[in-house]
Design an enzyme around this catalytic site. Structure first.
Site, short mmCIF file in Angstrom:
data_model
loop_
_atom_site.label_atom_id
_atom_site.label_comp_id
_atom_site.label_asym_id
_atom_site.label_seq_id
_atom_site.Cartn_x
_atom_site.Cartn_y
_atom_site.Cartn_z
N HIS A 108 -7.77 -5.57 -0.06
CA HIS A 108 -6.56 -4.81 0.27
C HIS A 108 -5.70 -5.55 1.29
CE1 HIS A 108 -4.30 -1.08 0.15
NE2 HIS A 108 -4.33 -0.98 1.48
N ASP A 110 -10.11 -4.62 -4.39
CA ASP A 110 -9.51 -3.62 -3.49
C ASP A 110 -10.27 -2.30 -3.59
OD1 ASP A 110 -7.90 -1.89 -2.01
OD2 ASP A 110 -6.04 -2.83 -2.70
N SER A 126 0.82 -1.19 0.00
CA SER A 126 0.00 0.00 0.00
C SER A 126 0.87 1.26 0.00
CB SER A 126 -0.97 -0.04 1.19
OG SER A 126 -1.99 0.91 1.06
#
Length: 245
Positions: A226, A199, A141
């Site tokens: 995610h 996601d 991320s």
């Protein structure tokens, strides 16, 4: 031949045999040691609101699967996150807090300066200098975005000791200067880009856009959301790619 001579010859033969066995064992051990593959060293950058301890726990399954080909070093970001998210009881026991590689003045998707990203770059470069060398970087991320910025900077500065980049749910930071930098140049460092089609935190289009900023990007999509995938297919793909680097 008397008994004394016979005993002497027997002991000599046993001694010679023992020396031969020990020599062969030492040679075998040396050959095995010299041919065993060296573990690749990978620096790991956590996501927004995580820290090194939390990310280490969340990648435990993947790390266990890769234990024969890689070793992982986890580092925490230098800034506190502006947003607080719920954590598990185990994660809450970490005293590092919820951290970030950079922060922003607002939480919208509009472009705005990545506050503190320069300090994070300095931290990472110092860590690599003091604790490296590393073969690669794993980022998740915001950590994947940070790793991409690091890759671009090291390439533009012609830094020695190139590394590979494993970027999960990554994106190009929405900082105007960084967006321009990624738009005008492509990074040639080896990279693998992983994202989930479901996601909702980092849209797949953002991760695909980051992959397009690398000239030799390998892509792996999974059906999840995610997180760093650790199912059989993902583990196999990641292991195979790391072995090729």
């Amino acid at each position: 031949m008397d008994a004394t001579t016979t005993t002497s010859i027997g002991l000599t033969s046993v001694d010679t045999l023992a020396r031969t066995i020990l020599s062969q064992a030492a040679t075998t051990k040396m050959t095995t040691s010299s041919t065993a593959p060296r573990l690749k060293r990978i620096l790991c950058l956590h996501g927004y609101t995580q820290n090194a301890t939390v990310f280490r726990k969340r990648t435990a399954v993947l790390r266990k699967h890769l234990k024969n080909i890689a070793e992982f070093d986890y580092i925490s970001a230098p800034h506190f996150a502006h947003t607080h998210v719920p954590t598990t009881e185990a994660e809450a026991s970490s005293d590092e807090g919820q951290l970030a590689w950079w922060t922003r003045d607002h939480e919208s998707n509009a472009a705005s300066p990545a506050i503190g990203i320069g300090a994070s770059l300095a931290l990472l470069n110092a860590h690599i200098r003091d604790h490296g060398p590393y073969d690669g970087v794993l980022g998740f991320s915001q950590g994947a975005a940070m790793a991409a910025v690091l890759a671009m900077e090291r390439e533009q500065q012609h830094t020695d000791a190139p590394m590979f980049y494993l970027l999960v749910s990554g994106f190009v930071p929405r900082d105007p200067a960084i967006l321009t930098q990624f738009a005008v140049s492509a990074c040639t460092a080896p990279s693998m880009h992983i994202w989930g089609t479901a996601d909702e935190w980092v849209p797949p289009a953002w991760s695909r856009g980051l992959a397009n900023s690398f000239t030799t990007a390998e892509v792996f999509e999974h059906a999840g959301a995610h997180f760093v995938p650790s199912d059989g297919d993902a583990r196999k793909a990641i292991a195979a790619w790391i072995k090729e680097q």
